[in-house]
Design a protein around this motif. Structure first.
Motif, PDB file in Angstrom:
ATOM      1  N   VAL A 140      15.271  13.080  27.393  1.00 15.56           N
ATOM      2  CA  VAL A 140      15.353  14.202  28.274  1.00 15.56           C
ATOM      3  C   VAL A 140      16.713  13.966  29.243  1.00 15.56           C
ATOM      4  O   VAL A 140      17.312  13.115  28.970  1.00 15.56           O
ATOM      5  CB  VAL A 140      14.041  14.158  29.148  1.00 15.56           C
ATOM      6  N   LEU A 141      16.963  14.904  29.696  1.00 15.34           N
ATOM      7  CA  LEU A 141      18.281  15.175  30.550  1.00 15.34           C
ATOM      8  C   LEU A 141      18.286  13.871  31.553  1.00 15.34           C
ATOM      9  O   LEU A 141      17.071  13.410  32.040  1.00 15.34           O
ATOM     10  CB  LEU A 141      18.304  16.413  31.259  1.00 15.34           C
ATOM     11  N   PRO A 142      19.441  13.206  31.828  1.00 15.66           N
ATOM     12  CA  PRO A 142      19.449  12.192  32.724  1.00 15.66           C
ATOM     13  C   PRO A 142      18.852  12.781  34.260  1.00 15.66           C
ATOM     14  O   PRO A 142      19.261  13.663  34.674  1.00 15.66           O
ATOM     15  CB  PRO A 142      20.881  11.785  32.674  1.00 15.66           C
ATOM     16  N   LYS A 147      12.144  11.613  38.301  1.00 15.97           N
ATOM     17  CA  LYS A 147      11.490  12.650  39.071  1.00 15.97           C
ATOM     18  C   LYS A 147      10.053  12.767  38.315  1.00 15.97           C
ATOM     19  O   LYS A 147       9.344  13.600  38.791  1.00 15.97           O
ATOM     20  CB  LYS A 147      11.851  13.923  39.310  1.00 15.97           C
ATOM     21  N   THR A 148       9.771  12.206  37.222  1.00 16.15           N
ATOM     22  CA  THR A 148       8.409  12.178  36.728  1.00 16.15           C
ATOM     23  C   THR A 148       7.180  11.984  37.357  1.00 16.15           C
ATOM     24  O   THR A 148       6.365  12.808  37.458  1.00 16.15           O
ATOM     25  CB  THR A 148       8.495  11.430  35.349  1.00 16.15           C
ATOM     26  N   PRO A 149       7.233  10.947  38.330  1.00 15.80           N
ATOM     27  CA  PRO A 149       6.049  10.870  39.135  1.00 15.80           C
ATOM     28  C   PRO A 149       5.778  11.978  40.059  1.00 15.80           C
ATOM     29  O   PRO A 149       4.632  12.112  40.008  1.00 15.80           O
ATOM     30  CB  PRO A 149       6.296   9.431  39.858  1.00 15.80           C
ATOM     31  N   ASP A 150       6.720  12.580  40.626  1.00 13.73           N
ATOM     32  CA  ASP A 150       6.548  13.620  41.405  1.00 13.73           C
ATOM     33  C   ASP A 150       6.239  15.013  40.571  1.00 13.73           C
ATOM     34  O   ASP A 150       4.992  15.714  40.881  1.00 13.73           O
ATOM     35  CB  ASP A 150       7.654  14.080  42.269  1.00 13.73           C
ATOM     36  N   LEU A 151       6.642  14.854  39.564  1.00  9.22           N
ATOM     37  CA  LEU A 151       6.026  16.260  38.504  1.00  9.22           C
ATOM     38  C   LEU A 151       4.871  15.633  38.185  1.00  9.22           C
ATOM     39  O   LEU A 151       3.939  17.026  38.086  1.00  9.22           O
ATOM     40  CB  LEU A 151       6.837  16.182  37.377  1.00  9.22           C
ATOM     41  N   TRP A 157      -2.025  15.036  38.514  1.00  4.77           N
ATOM     42  CA  TRP A 157      -2.452  13.821  37.783  1.00  4.77           C
ATOM     43  C   TRP A 157      -1.985  12.890  38.713  1.00  4.77           C
ATOM     44  O   TRP A 157      -0.843  12.710  39.490  1.00  4.77           O
ATOM     45  CB  TRP A 157      -1.449  13.500  36.435  1.00  4.77           C
ATOM     46  N   TYR A 158      -2.527  11.441  38.641  1.00  3.90           N
ATOM     47  CA  TYR A 158      -2.377  10.150  39.496  1.00  3.90           C
ATOM     48  C   TYR A 158      -1.533   9.396  38.356  1.00  3.90           C
ATOM     49  O   TYR A 158      -1.853   8.814  37.499  1.00  3.90           O
ATOM     50  CB  TYR A 158      -3.561   9.792  39.818  1.00  3.90           C
ATOM     51  N   PRO A 159      -0.154   9.219  38.943  1.00  2.00           N
ATOM     52  CA  PRO A 159       0.898   8.593  37.941  1.00  2.00           C
ATOM     53  C   PRO A 159       0.394   7.286  37.320  1.00  2.00           C
ATOM     54  O   PRO A 159       0.394   7.054  35.926  1.00  2.00           O
ATOM     55  CB  PRO A 159       1.825   8.563  38.713  1.00  2.00           C
ATOM     56  N   PRO A 160      -0.292   6.447  38.133  1.00  2.00           N
ATOM     57  CA  PRO A 160      -0.674   5.117  37.623  1.00  2.00           C
ATOM     58  C   PRO A 160      -1.807   5.468  36.555  1.00  2.00           C
ATOM     59  O   PRO A 160      -2.098   4.396  35.927  1.00  2.00           O
ATOM     60  CB  PRO A 160      -1.223   4.373  38.819  1.00  2.00           C
ATOM     61  N   SER A 161      -2.716   6.258  36.523  1.00  2.00           N
ATOM     62  CA  SER A 161      -3.578   6.450  35.622  1.00  2.00           C
ATOM     63  C   SER A 161      -3.184   6.712  34.172  1.00  2.00           C
ATOM     64  O   SER A 161      -4.084   6.944  33.245  1.00  2.00           O
ATOM     65  CB  SER A 161      -4.572   7.533  36.218  1.00  2.00           C
ATOM     66  N   LEU A 162      -2.078   7.132  34.012  1.00  2.00           N
ATOM     67  CA  LEU A 162      -1.531   7.404  32.857  1.00  2.00           C
ATOM     68  C   LEU A 162      -0.164   6.625  32.306  1.00  2.00           C
ATOM     69  O   LEU A 162       0.451   5.874  33.027  1.00  2.00           O
ATOM     70  CB  LEU A 162      -0.826   8.715  32.885  1.00  2.00           C
ATOM     71  N   ASP A 163      -0.444   6.150  30.977  1.00  2.00           N
ATOM     72  CA  ASP A 163       0.608   5.350  30.282  1.00  2.00           C
ATOM     73  C   ASP A 163       1.576   6.112  29.994  1.00  2.00           C
ATOM     74  O   ASP A 163       1.976   6.333  29.012  1.00  2.00           O
ATOM     75  CB  ASP A 163      -0.098   4.586  29.265  1.00  2.00           C
ATOM     76  N   LEU A 164       2.500   6.665  30.944  1.00  2.00           N
ATOM     77  CA  LEU A 164       3.696   7.027  30.996  1.00  2.00           C
ATOM     78  C   LEU A 164       4.891   6.598  31.802  1.00  2.00           C
ATOM     79  O   LEU A 164       4.758   6.564  32.981  1.00  2.00           O
ATOM     80  CB  LEU A 164       3.698   8.672  31.383  1.00  2.00           C
ATOM     81  N   ALA A 165       5.742   6.030  31.075  1.00  2.00           N
ATOM     82  CA  ALA A 165       6.907   5.170  31.757  1.00  2.00           C
ATOM     83  C   ALA A 165       8.117   5.904  31.648  1.00  2.00           C
ATOM     84  O   ALA A 165       8.346   6.788  30.387  1.00  2.00           O
ATOM     85  CB  ALA A 165       6.857   3.748  31.333  1.00  2.00           C
ATOM     86  N   PHE A 166       9.257   5.615  32.339  1.00  2.00           N
ATOM     87  CA  PHE A 166      10.586   6.203  32.184  1.00  2.00           C
ATOM     88  C   PHE A 166      11.695   5.295  32.050  1.00  2.00           C
ATOM     89  O   PHE A 166      11.447   4.130  32.703  1.00  2.00           O
ATOM     90  CB  PHE A 166      10.806   7.202  33.149  1.00  2.00           C
ATOM     91  N   ASP A 201      14.745  19.425  29.976  1.00  2.00           N
ATOM     92  CA  ASP A 201      14.574  18.563  31.360  1.00  2.00           C
ATOM     93  C   ASP A 201      13.025  18.071  31.327  1.00  2.00           C
ATOM     94  O   ASP A 201      12.120  18.560  30.465  1.00  2.00           O
ATOM     95  CB  ASP A 201      14.596  19.766  32.455  1.00  2.00           C
ATOM     96  N   ALA A 202      12.856  17.156  32.115  1.00  2.00           N
ATOM     97  CA  ALA A 202      11.671  16.489  32.111  1.00  2.00           C
ATOM     98  C   ALA A 202      10.215  17.495  32.605  1.00  2.00           C
ATOM     99  O   ALA A 202       9.490  17.391  32.000  1.00  2.00           O
ATOM    100  CB  ALA A 202      11.727  15.432  33.355  1.00  2.00           C
ATOM    101  N   GLU A 203      10.684  18.322  33.283  1.00  2.00           N
ATOM    102  CA  GLU A 203       9.844  19.410  33.425  1.00  2.00           C
ATOM    103  C   GLU A 203       9.297  20.325  32.126  1.00  2.00           C
ATOM    104  O   GLU A 203       8.011  20.491  32.152  1.00  2.00           O
ATOM    105  CB  GLU A 203      10.098  20.973  34.293  1.00  2.00           C
ATOM    106  N   GLU A 204      10.049  20.457  31.154  1.00  2.00           N
ATOM    107  CA  GLU A 204       9.472  20.927  30.061  1.00  2.00           C
ATOM    108  C   GLU A 204       8.450  20.171  28.840  1.00  2.00           C
ATOM    109  O   GLU A 204       7.850  20.445  28.185  1.00  2.00           O
ATOM    110  CB  GLU A 204      10.643  21.194  29.033  1.00  2.00           C
TER     111      GLU A 204
END
Length: 217
Positions: A140-142, A147-151, A157-166, A201-204
Motif C-alpha cells: 500500500v502507499l507509504p 494509520k491502519t489501527p485507526d482505520l 474492529w478491535y485491532p488486537p483481535s485481528l491478525d493484521l500487522a503492518f 491507499d490503506a483505506e482501499e
C-alpha cells in the motif's frame, strides 16, 4: 494512489518468472523503481541448510539483513544492484518498507480470501507477496500501515483481535523468489503488473483484510 513504476517502459514482472536472483533484483529496481538491498543467503553443509549469519536458530534463514546499516545500502541503481549480486549471487532480495510502499501482513488464508473478495468488488490490489511463512503482504502507499489501527477502529474492529500487522519505516519484505531456509520461497499472490503500478491507499484494502481476518479466526 501513487505510481511506483518507471512509467510506460515498466514491463510486467511475470508470476514466478524463473530467472537468476540478480536479474530479478534488477527488474524490481529498474522497472518498479523499488529500493533493493541484498540480504543473507543459504549455505549447505553436509546436506544441512544453514543461514549465512551462522546462527543455528536463525528465525529467517537466508532472508534477513546482514548488517545494521542495511537500509542505507538500499538502492534503485541498476549498477549498484548488479554489483551486490555479482558479489553474492544467492543473496535474498530485500525491499525496505516505509519509503516507496508499506506492507499490510495477514495470514495466508485470510489474504487469499481478501484477494478473492477484492476481485468480486472490482478492486485492483497492489502487489501481494505470499511468504514462505504462510503470510500474505499487501503493498500500500507509504504511511498506510501506521494509520491502519485507526482505520480498523472506525470500521468497528478491535485491532488486537485481528491478525493484521503492518510493515513501515525500518522494516522490509523478502521479495520473490527469495528462499527462507527449508520453508520454501516467497511467491507473488498478486504479481507486479502495469495494471497495479498505482498502489492503493490503506483505506482501499483494510476493509477486505479485516473482514477476511475475522472470518479466518
Amino acid at each position: 494512489m501513487t505510481d511506483t513504476s518507471a512509467g510506460p517502459a515498466a514491463a510486467q514482472i511475470p508470476h514466478q518468472r524463473a530467472e537468476p536472483l540478480l536479474e530479478t533484483a534488477v527488474r524490481y529496481a529498474d522497472e518498479r523503481r523499488w529500493d533493493v538491498v541484498a540480504g543473507s543467503w543459504l549455505e549447505t553443509v553436509d546436506g544441512m541448510v544453514f543461514c549465512s549469519c551462522g546462527d543455528e536458530e536463525c528465525p529467517a534463514p537466508g532472508a534477513h539483513p546482514t548488517r545494521p546499516d542495511w537500509a542505507s545500502l538500499a538502492t534503485r541503481s541498476v549498477r549498484a544492484v548488479r554489483a551486490m549480486w555479482q558479489r553474492r549471487p544467492t543473496a535474498s532480495i530485500l525491499l525496505p518498507t516505509g519509503h516507496t510502499f508499506d506492507a499490510l501482513s495477514v495470514p495466508e488464508s485470510a489474504g487469499l480470501l481478501a484477494l478473492a473478495r477484492m476481485k468480486r468488488m472490482g478492486l485492483i490490489p497492489g502487489p501481494v507477496i505470499r511468504t514462505a511463512d504462510a503470510r500474505t503482504q499487501f503493498f500500500v502507499l507509504p504511511g498506510g500501515g501506521a494509520k491502519t489501527p485507526d482505520l480498523l477502529r472506525r470500521l468497528g474492529w478491535y485491532p488486537p483481535s485481528l491478525d493484521l500487522a503492518f510493515l513501515g519505516e525500518g522494516r522490509y519484505v523478502a521479495a520473490p523468489p527469495s528462499r527462507v531456509g527449508t520453508r520454501g520461497a516467497a511467491q507473488w499472490a498478486s504479481p507486479p503488473t502495469l495494471a497495479n503500478r498505482w498502489l492503493p491507499d490503506a483505506e482501499e484494502v483494510v476493509p477486505a483484510l479485516a473482514y477476511a481476518c475475522a472470518r479466518d479466526r
